[in-house]
Enzyme design. Sequence first.
Site, short mmCIF file in Angstrom:
data_model
loop_
_atom_site.label_atom_id
_atom_site.label_comp_id
_atom_site.label_asym_id
_atom_site.label_seq_id
_atom_site.Cartn_x
_atom_site.Cartn_y
_atom_site.Cartn_z
CG HIS A 97 -1.75 -1.18 1.37
ND1 HIS A 97 -2.70 -1.52 0.45
CD2 HIS A 97 -1.78 -2.15 2.32
CE1 HIS A 97 -3.28 -2.64 0.83
NE2 HIS A 97 -2.73 -3.06 1.96
CD GLU A 115 -3.31 -3.98 5.35
OE1 GLU A 115 -4.19 -3.36 4.73
OE2 GLU A 115 -2.87 -5.08 4.98
CG HIS A 172 0.76 -6.72 3.10
ND1 HIS A 172 1.12 -5.48 2.63
CD2 HIS A 172 -0.58 -6.78 3.00
CE1 HIS A 172 0.03 -4.82 2.27
NE2 HIS A 172 -1.03 -5.59 2.48
NE ARG A 192 -4.55 -8.20 -7.15
CZ ARG A 192 -5.66 -7.78 -7.78
NH1 ARG A 192 -5.67 -7.63 -9.08
NH2 ARG A 192 -6.74 -7.52 -7.09
ZN ZN Z 1 -3.07 -4.90 2.73
#
Ligand code: ZN
Length: 316
Positions: A97, A115, A172, A192
Site C-alpha cells: 500500500h 493496517e 504482504h 498488486r
Molecule cells: Zn493490505
Amino acid sequence: MRELIFLKPVLKEMIWGGSRLGSDFGYDIPSDHTGECWAISAHPNGNGVIKGGTYDGHTLSWLWDQHRELFGNVPGDRFPLLVKIIDAREDLSIQVHPNDAYAREHENGSLGKTECWYILDCDEGTKIVIGHHAKNWEEMRAMILEKRWKEFIREVDLHPGDFFQINPGCLHAIKGGTLILETQQNSDITYRVYDYDRLSGGKPRQLHVQQSIDVITAPFETAKTAPKKWKKEDAVVTHLISCPYYSVEKMDVDGTVSCQWTQPFVNVSIVEGSGSVDGIPVKKGDHFIIPSGYGEMKIEGTLSLIDSWVETGKED
Ligand code: ZN
C-alpha cells in the site's frame, strides 16, 4: 447516556474467499467464495448501515457527517478507520500500500493505508508474507522485473494470536487457511505485485508493478510492535499497538469487567464467545461503536473483543 451504534456488516465475494464468515461468524454469506466482512466501514465501496436505535437504517458515513459529536468532534472529511474480518481459503496476491502522500498525489486524494492484522485462526503450518529479501532498492526492482519471486518474498511462520503491523511500503499477503481481523486506515488502495500467475475468468488479474516499485520500502524493516498484557477484574487486556493512525486492544473476558471509555469513539468487534454489554446481548460476529462520552460500561460473559480508536495526539 448515549447509545451504542451497532452496524450491519458488508460481505464481499473474492476469488480467494471461503465460507467461514458464514459457518464461524453466522453471517448470511452471498457464496462460498466470501472473502471479506467489512464490519465497521464508512467507505463508499462498502458503507455499513446502522442496525437499530435512533439512527437505524442510516449509513456510518451519514452519521459521521451529521453527528460528529458522537465521534468526539474528531476532524476529517471521512470516518478514519475500517475494520474487516478476512477469510482466505486460498492465497491472496502479494501486495503493498502507498502512504498518504503518494495516494493523495496518484490516487485522486485517497488516504494511504497502514493496517494491522490480528490472527484469529490459521491452519497448522500456515505461513504469511511480510516483507522481502532484497538488500536495496535496485535489487528490489530487479527481483520484481525478473520475477525472482522465491528469492524475493519473505515468509514467516504463523500462529493464532499473532499480530502484525503493516506499514505503507511493506510487502504482504495472507495465505490460504488464515482468518484475521484487520484494522486499517479507511482506504481501498492496493498495489498488486504478484498474483502467483493465476487466472480469474481466463485472464490474469491486473498488476501494479510500477506503483509497487515506487512504494516498496527496501531493505525491509520489521514494524516494531510490543504488545503489553494486564489483568483487569475478570478480563485480560492486551494492548497490541499504538501508531499515528490507530490503537488496537484485545480483551478476553470471563466473568465481569467495568471499562471507562474516554476516547473520542471506540470500534468494537466481538471475535469469540457471547455475553452482554450494559445488558445488551452480544455474540461473536457483532460489531458496534461506543460513542464519545459514553463513560462506564459493564461487560459480562465469556467473550473476546478487539477494539480500536484513533489517536488524537494526547498521551494515554
Ligand atoms: Zn493490505
